[in-house]
Design a protein around this motif. Structure first.
Motif, short mmCIF file in Angstrom:
data_model
loop_
_atom_site.label_atom_id
_atom_site.label_comp_id
_atom_site.label_asym_id
_atom_site.label_seq_id
_atom_site.Cartn_x
_atom_site.Cartn_y
_atom_site.Cartn_z
N ARG A 1 0.83 -1.21 0.00
CA ARG A 1 0.00 0.00 0.00
C ARG A 1 0.86 1.25 0.00
O ARG A 1 0.60 2.20 -0.77
N ARG A 2 1.88 1.29 0.85
CA ARG A 2 2.76 2.47 0.91
C ARG A 2 3.52 2.66 -0.39
O ARG A 2 3.75 3.79 -0.83
N THR A 3 3.91 1.56 -1.02
CA THR A 3 4.61 1.65 -2.30
C THR A 3 3.72 2.27 -3.36
O THR A 3 4.14 3.18 -4.10
N VAL A 4 2.49 1.78 -3.46
CA VAL A 4 1.55 2.31 -4.46
C VAL A 4 1.23 3.77 -4.18
O VAL A 4 1.20 4.60 -5.11
N GLU A 5 1.03 4.12 -2.95
CA GLU A 5 0.73 5.51 -2.61
C GLU A 5 1.89 6.43 -2.99
O GLU A 5 1.68 7.55 -3.47
N TYR B 1 4.08 5.91 -5.46
CA TYR B 1 4.09 6.04 -6.92
C TYR B 1 2.94 6.92 -7.42
O TYR B 1 3.12 7.70 -8.38
N GLU B 2 1.77 6.82 -6.81
CA GLU B 2 0.67 7.69 -7.22
C GLU B 2 1.06 9.16 -7.05
O GLU B 2 0.75 10.01 -7.88
N ARG B 3 1.76 9.46 -5.98
CA ARG B 3 2.10 10.83 -5.64
C ARG B 3 3.22 11.38 -6.53
O ARG B 3 3.26 12.57 -6.83
N VAL B 4 4.15 10.50 -6.95
CA VAL B 4 5.35 11.00 -7.64
C VAL B 4 5.41 10.53 -9.09
O VAL B 4 6.47 10.61 -9.71
N ALA B 5 4.29 10.08 -9.65
CA ALA B 5 4.31 9.46 -10.98
C ALA B 5 4.96 10.34 -12.04
O ALA B 5 5.76 9.86 -12.85
N ASP B 6 4.64 11.62 -12.06
CA ASP B 6 5.20 12.50 -13.09
C ASP B 6 6.70 12.68 -12.89
O ASP B 6 7.48 12.65 -13.87
N THR B 7 7.12 12.87 -11.65
CA THR B 7 8.55 13.01 -11.37
C THR B 7 9.29 11.73 -11.72
O THR B 7 10.39 11.77 -12.30
N TYR B 8 8.72 10.60 -11.39
CA TYR B 8 9.33 9.31 -11.71
C TYR B 8 9.54 9.18 -13.22
O TYR B 8 10.61 8.77 -13.68
N ALA B 9 8.53 9.53 -13.98
CA ALA B 9 8.64 9.43 -15.44
C ALA B 9 9.73 10.35 -15.98
O ALA B 9 10.47 9.98 -16.90
N ASP B 10 9.86 11.53 -15.40
CA ASP B 10 10.91 12.46 -15.84
C ASP B 10 12.30 11.92 -15.51
O ASP B 10 13.23 12.05 -16.31
N LEU B 11 12.44 11.33 -14.33
CA LEU B 11 13.75 10.87 -13.88
C LEU B 11 14.23 9.62 -14.60
O LEU B 11 15.44 9.43 -14.78
N HIS B 12 13.31 8.76 -15.01
CA HIS B 12 13.71 7.45 -15.54
C HIS B 12 13.33 7.26 -17.00
O HIS B 12 13.28 6.12 -17.48
N GLY B 13 13.10 8.34 -17.71
CA GLY B 13 12.67 8.24 -19.09
C GLY B 13 13.72 7.76 -20.06
O GLY B 13 13.40 7.29 -21.15
N ASP B 14 15.00 7.83 -19.69
CA ASP B 14 16.07 7.32 -20.55
C ASP B 14 16.11 5.80 -20.40
O ASP B 14 16.62 5.28 -19.41
N ARG B 15 15.62 5.08 -21.39
CA ARG B 15 15.51 3.62 -21.29
C ARG B 15 16.71 2.88 -21.85
O ARG B 15 16.69 1.65 -21.98
N ASP B 16 17.78 3.62 -22.13
CA ASP B 16 19.01 2.95 -22.55
C ASP B 16 19.51 2.00 -21.48
O ASP B 16 20.20 1.01 -21.78
N HIS C 1 9.07 -5.18 -5.44
CA HIS C 1 8.22 -4.53 -4.44
C HIS C 1 7.35 -5.53 -3.67
O HIS C 1 6.73 -5.16 -2.67
N VAL C 2 7.28 -6.76 -4.14
CA VAL C 2 6.47 -7.78 -3.48
C VAL C 2 7.23 -8.32 -2.26
O VAL C 2 8.40 -8.69 -2.38
N PRO C 3 6.59 -8.37 -1.10
CA PRO C 3 7.26 -8.94 0.08
C PRO C 3 7.78 -10.34 -0.22
O PRO C 3 7.12 -11.14 -0.88
N ASP D 1 9.43 13.07 -2.09
CA ASP D 1 9.02 13.37 -0.73
C ASP D 1 8.29 12.16 -0.14
O ASP D 1 7.49 11.51 -0.83
N ALA D 2 8.56 11.87 1.13
CA ALA D 2 7.88 10.77 1.83
C ALA D 2 7.92 9.49 1.02
O ALA D 2 6.90 8.86 0.72
N ASP D 3 9.13 9.07 0.63
CA ASP D 3 9.32 7.86 -0.14
C ASP D 3 9.18 6.65 0.78
O ASP D 3 10.06 6.36 1.59
N GLU D 4 8.07 5.95 0.65
CA GLU D 4 7.81 4.79 1.51
C GLU D 4 7.71 3.49 0.70
O GLU D 4 7.03 2.55 1.09
#
Length: 207
Positions: free
Chosen positions: A6-10, A12-27, A123-125, A166-169
């Motif tokens: 739950r914390r992982t999904v929350e 990603y929901e909060r930082v989805a745009d930032t995540y996409a910007d940071l990891h968009g280089d798929r090389d 991310h799976v326990p 922020d608040a990376d859980e």
């Protein structure tokens, strides 16, 4: 839902745009994408009327779903994070997009020629990974290909490095190549190869 998931999904929901910007280089994953595409092509029926059907588990913003579509596959993009699925719909207009939990895949048996899980199964326990891999094996046809990338247990971890979010859980599990091989073998897969380069373990196996 497990609290760690739950914390992982929350997050990603909060930082989805930032995540996409940071990891968009798929090389950084180009080599294992090529390995997966080649393995699926080699395992697929060349006389089939439809293209190879592949499941992108934990598809994130849909980068690899787009790559699989470009390779001539029929991708199904699967994630628990709604914001990522919205991004995937924009990036891959022709893809089938499904929301769900990889620990209980909502798909019929033997429905896919390939299954890709890049930095998502981690991310799976750990206690739930064997059952999750059993489900991966279930949805693949005989001879279907799976490629999973996970964080290496012996890779250096910079404890002082601040998260860009922020608040990376998010919850992460780490693995050594031997453990990964055993997990896939126990789930009924035949392991083709295990690559443990650059802090990651990438396993390619056949159902």
């Amino acid at each position: 839902m497990d609290e760690r998931v739950r914390r992982t999904v929350e997050t990603y929901e909060r930082v989805a745009d930032t995540y996409a910007d940071l990891h968009g280089d798929r090389d950084v994953v180009a080599d294992i994408v090529e390995r997966f595409v080649t393995a699926v092509d080699e395992a697929s029926d060349t006389d089939a009327d439809s293209p190879p059907r592949v499941l992108d588990v934990g598809c994130g913003p849909g980068w690899e779903s787009a790559a699989f579509a470009e390779a001539g596959f029929d991708p199904v993009s699967f994630d628990l994070t709604l914001s990522f699925l919205d991004q995937t719909r924009e990036r891959v207009p022709g893809a089938t997009v499904v929301r769900g939990d990889m620990r209980a895949l909502p798909f019929a048996d033997d429905g896919f020629d390939g299954l890709w899980a890049c930095a998502s199964l981690l991310h799976v326990p750990e206690a739930e990974v064997p059952a999750t891999l059993d489900d991966f094996e279930r949805v693949l046809r005989d001879g279907g290909v799976v490629l999973v990338s996970l964080k290496r247990s012996d890779a250096p971890v910079d404890r002082d490095r601040e998260s860009p979010y922020d608040a990376d859980e998010r919850h992460f599990e780490r693995y050594d190549p031997e453990t990964v091989t055993e997990l896939f073998t126990d789930a009924g897969f035949t392991v083709r190869d295990v690559d443990a380069e650059g802090g990651w373990v990438a396993v390619c196996a056949v159902a």
